[in-house]
Design an enzyme around this catalytic site. Structure first.
Site, PDB file in Angstrom:
ATOM      1  N   ALA A 298      -5.162   4.602   4.475  1.00  0.00           N
ATOM      2  CA  ALA A 298      -3.781   4.391   4.007  1.00  0.00           C
ATOM      3  C   ALA A 298      -3.667   4.847   2.557  1.00  0.00           C
ATOM      4  O   ALA A 298      -4.486   4.477   1.725  1.00  0.00           O
ATOM      5  CB  ALA A 298      -3.411   2.914   4.111  1.00  0.00           C
ATOM      6  N   ASP A 299      -2.657   5.637   2.265  1.00  0.00           N
ATOM      7  CA  ASP A 299      -2.452   6.085   0.881  1.00  0.00           C
ATOM      8  C   ASP A 299      -1.362   5.242   0.213  1.00  0.00           C
ATOM      9  O   ASP A 299      -0.840   4.291   0.806  1.00  0.00           O
ATOM     10  CB  ASP A 299      -2.131   7.583   0.837  1.00  0.00           C
ATOM     11  N   SER A 300      -1.025   5.589  -1.028  1.00  0.00           N
ATOM     12  CA  SER A 300      -0.073   4.770  -1.785  1.00  0.00           C
ATOM     13  C   SER A 300       1.310   4.757  -1.128  1.00  0.00           C
ATOM     14  O   SER A 300       2.022   3.758  -1.198  1.00  0.00           O
ATOM     15  CB  SER A 300       0.029   5.276  -3.226  1.00  0.00           C
TER      16      SER A 300
END
Lengths: 317, 82
Positions: free
Chosen positions: B34-36
């Site tokens: 999961a990224d920002s």
């Protein structure tokens, strides 16, 4: 037509960007909204003569820097120029926006303010690369998403296909950029993506291609992650400039063909898969690039790019 | 807390296209890939449900799902008691 210009982002903000926007309204019959620090913009505008009825300013007191985390900055800096410009498009106070600032912030603003189209996780940037046939090959993504998953590359392929279709290419051929043509070539992302593309109905997938084939006639759309695409694009720009200088030194003048390869002439490239027109420009854009970026924005609006993408996507997803 | 955790888990699992049951307090965002954008998307979805605006604390580095939602829940609890 009203184009919102984020004049605070980029290496030459705001002076070159204000200059490009003013030049646009001096030569074209449309309006611009300059978004940024009002006092700074007003000071810049004292240098020019223009029709004030076709230029307005919307104040935005903050700027998102290149070093900031895009997603958190969009949340934290509610009065950032890219946030305000995106809201103008969202609220239909502008037809499109253009920015030379942080691409990540522009993408995050596109996701959280303009919204994504159904089935699209991350909006990519599409660039048109001149090819040997006198036409263009579309390269997607050229920098919005540095880390991609295979399913996102599949979405880029579908968006590339829809963009090619609305650009007048019937049944566009889609290829995956790789370091060899065989299915087994490349890193794990390439191999997984190849498998997804191969099994996607309604997609004319022609397999892997190597970088040099982008200029030929083997495909219309080339898919890659934004990290690779950005390096490819900037390498091409550098190579074009290098060749132009070599030839100019050799024959005493630069052949006009190099204008086709000059990124300042291209101006900018649209983010795809979002519910609005958002044009991404080079951070190093000067007034000519900004001017041409506004032209691209108006073309996207005139061609109803958003509506046509939505219609094309609905047929596939 | 359980209701908040269950909802946050459902939202993030849908975003990441995974089984909610596999998402635990100690699951790291790195494990989820999961990224920002994914994290902010989950926070904004929770803000919509609870009609609240969570503060942005850039100094904190949330490596696990549990650490983030514990702080979000604590803020929500304080707002309700205020």
């Amino acid at each position: 037509m009203r184009i919102a210009v984020d004049v605070m982002g980029g290496d030459y903000a705001p002076h070159e960007l204000v200059a490009g926007a003013v030049k646009w309204i001096q030569e074209n019959d449309s309006q611009v909204v300059l978004v940024g620090k009002e006092d700074v913009i007003k000071a810049e505008l004292t240098k020019y003569v223009f029709d004030p009825s076709r230029l307005s300013i919307v104040n935005a007191s903050e700027v998102i820097g290149m070093e900031e985390s895009p997603a958190t900055a969009i949340r934290r800096k509610k009065d950032a120029s890219i946030v305000v410009a995106s809201k103008l498009v969202k609220n239909e106070q502008a037809d499109a926006l253009i920015s030379c600032g942080s691409t990540g912030a522009q993408m995050a603003a596109a996701i959280f303010i303009l919204g994504r189209m159904e089935g699209i996780e991350r909006p990519p940037i599409v660039a048109s690369i001149p090819n040997m046939n006198g036409k263009n090959t579309l390269l997607i993504d050229v920098g919005a998403n540095v880390d991609c998953k295979a399913k996102q590359l599949l979405q880029f392929a579908i968006l590339g296909k829809t963009y090619a279709s609305i650009s007048g290419i019937a049944n566009p051929r889609v290829a995956l950029l790789n370091n060899g043509e065989e299915e087994s070539k490349g890193n794990s992302l390439s191999i997984e993506t190849h498998s997804l593309l191969k099994h996607q109905p309604d997609l004319y997938f022609v397999g892997n291609i190597e970088g040099r084939e982008m200029f030929g006639n083997s495909c219309d759309v080339v898919v890659c992650d934004g990290f690779t695409g950005n390096i490819v694009l900037k390498t091409m720009e550098g190579m074009a400039m290098f060749l132009a200088r070599l030839i100019t030194m050799e024959i005493g003048q630069m052949p006009s063909i190099f204008n086709k390869l000059d990124y300042t002439k291209a101006g900018g490239a649209p983010l795809l898969g979002i519910n609005g027109v958002s044009i991404v420009c080079h951070g190093s854009s000067k007034q000519e690039a900004l001017y041409n970026g506004i032209r691209i924005a108006e073309e996207c609006v005139n061609r109803e790019m958003v509506k046509l993408q939505q219609e094309e996507l609905a047929k596939i997803i | 807390m359980q209701e908040f955790f269950t909802l946050a888990r459902k939202i993030l699992a849908e975003q990441m296209d995974i089984d909610p049951e596999t998402l635990m307090m100690e699951t790291t965002f790195e494990e989820l890939d999961a990224d920002s954008i994914d994290i902010v998307e989950m926070i904004m979805a929770l803000e919509d449900v609870y009609d609240v605006e969570f503060p942005e604390d850039e100094k904190k580095d949330y490596s696990t799902f549990g650490a983030l939602i514990t702080d979000l829940y604590e803020y929500l609890r304080q707002m309700k008691n205020a």
